[in-house]
Design a protein around this motif. Structure first.
Motif, PDB file in Angstrom:
ATOM      1  N   LYS A   1       0.856  -1.193   0.000  1.00 46.59           N
ATOM      2  CA  LYS A   1       0.000   0.000   0.000  1.00 46.59           C
ATOM      3  C   LYS A   1       0.889   1.238   0.000  1.00 46.59           C
ATOM      4  O   LYS A   1       1.759   1.406   0.857  1.00 46.59           O
TER       5      LYS A   1
ATOM      6  N   ARG B   1      -2.812   3.922  -3.168  1.00 51.47           N
ATOM      7  CA  ARG B   1      -2.837   2.870  -4.184  1.00 51.47           C
ATOM      8  C   ARG B   1      -2.463   1.557  -3.500  1.00 51.47           C
ATOM      9  O   ARG B   1      -1.576   1.522  -2.636  1.00 51.47           O
ATOM     10  N   THR B   2      -3.130   0.469  -3.928  1.00 56.77           N
ATOM     11  CA  THR B   2      -2.879  -0.847  -3.332  1.00 56.77           C
ATOM     12  C   THR B   2      -2.684  -1.878  -4.434  1.00 56.77           C
ATOM     13  O   THR B   2      -3.451  -1.919  -5.409  1.00 56.77           O
TER      14      THR B   2
ATOM     15  N   LEU C   1     -11.361  -4.706  -3.050  1.00 61.15           N
ATOM     16  CA  LEU C   1     -11.665  -4.346  -4.436  1.00 61.15           C
ATOM     17  C   LEU C   1     -13.175  -4.339  -4.642  1.00 61.15           C
ATOM     18  O   LEU C   1     -13.864  -5.313  -4.325  1.00 61.15           O
TER      19      LEU C   1
ATOM     20  N   ASN D   1      -6.541   0.197  -7.479  1.00 64.58           N
ATOM     21  CA  ASN D   1      -6.163  -1.070  -6.838  1.00 64.58           C
ATOM     22  C   ASN D   1      -6.082  -2.188  -7.873  1.00 64.58           C
ATOM     23  O   ASN D   1      -6.890  -2.230  -8.826  1.00 64.58           O
TER      24      ASN D   1
END
Length: 288
Positions: free
Chosen positions: A87, A97-98, A124, A199
């Motif tokens: 992450k 952002r992942t 998600l 993601n």
């Protein structure tokens, strides 16, 4: 010396997560580029690991003052199918952002159907899905699924051979159903990628398709020699038991006691003496 002043932030545009072996051991490498200010990187696993994660993170700025951030985490071999999560958060906490990644191995038998698993993580929401295949060459597209239209598209070589459960994929189960697997054409690495806004989640599955009649795991030794050894030991034990019983039976026959043997010998002597008297009358007359 030139100083660079950034009048505004450069947001996190993309984030990649991949498995590398360049350092001599397996590492998860998480990378983002052209970011300002330098973001923060946090690692996690699913399920959570009791070991303390010790990533190595480098933040390098170019001439424009934009940062490239690279973070590496050594892969834990003791945990199979562990999901690694990287992450990246902007310096002011306004953007995140992942990316997550997992790898597994799977075996199948030629001429049979095979299900290759792929599941979307809970963070998600309404992700799209794509499947690709590689057997040492450049990856080729198998199929895609669009979460907005809820339609899938399969590339021509895989039509009728690779399928998705449409009810399952909308619920986060994007497992690929491979029909009538071929041990030559379908042995390789299958990759599914879930992507949503900011993601991504990736799963690599190395699939080995064995020819019909072969073991699914040819590197494992056969166990038939153990069965043959057990049968041979049973036969040897049975023969030994029969020999023992035969020897024991011959030694256990009743023997005549000494008293009986003496009496029998006396009776025998008397009988022989009487027989001699009857058969030799001349000898009797001579004694008179």
């Amino acid at each position: 010396m030139t100083s660079v002043q950034m009048s505004r932030c450069a947001p996190i545009g993309s984030l990649t997560l991949e498995l590398t072996r360049l350092s001599g051991y397996e590492e998860m490498k998480c990378t983002t580029r052209n970011v300002y200010p330098a973001p923060h990187v946090v690692w996690a696993t699913d399920p959570p690991n009791s070991e303390v994660l010790r990533p190595i993170t480098r933040k390098l700025a170019d001439r424009r003052g934009l940062y490239t951030v690279e973070s590496r985490l050594r892969r834990m071999k003791a945990r199979a199918e562990l999901i690694y999560i990287c992450k990246v958060t902007s310096a002011y906490g306004t953007q995140t952002r992942t990316a997550s990644l997992t790898e597994r191995e799977l075996s199948g038998l030629g001429g049979r159907d095979l299900t290759i698993p792929c599941h979307a993580p809970p963070y998600l929401h309404n992700p799209s899905l794509s499947w690709s295949f590689s057997s040492g060459n450049e990856p080729t597209l198998i199929l895609t699924y669009d979460s907005l239209s809820q339609h899938s598209f399969a590339s021509p070589p895989w039509r009728g051979r690779a399928l998705l459960d449409m009810l399952g994929v909308s619920a986060g189960d994007g497992s690929l159903q491979l029909l009538n697997a071929d041990h030559v054409k379908h042995t390789g690495v299958y990759t599914c990628v879930y992507s949503a806004q900011h993601n991504t989640h990736t799963e690599h599955t190395e699939v080995l398709i064995s020819a019909a009649g072969e073991r699914l795991h040819p590197w494992e030794p056969s166990h038939w020699w153990i069965i043959a050894l057990v049968i041979a030991l049973l036969v040897v034990a049975l023969v030994g038991m029969l020999v023992y019983l035969k020897i024991k039976g011959s030694h256990s026959k009743p023997r005549k006691c000494p008293e009986e043997a003496t009496e029998l010998q006396s009776v025998k002597d008397k009988t022989e003496g009487s027989n001699l008297t009857e058969t030799n009358p001349l000898a009797v007359e001579n004694t008179r």
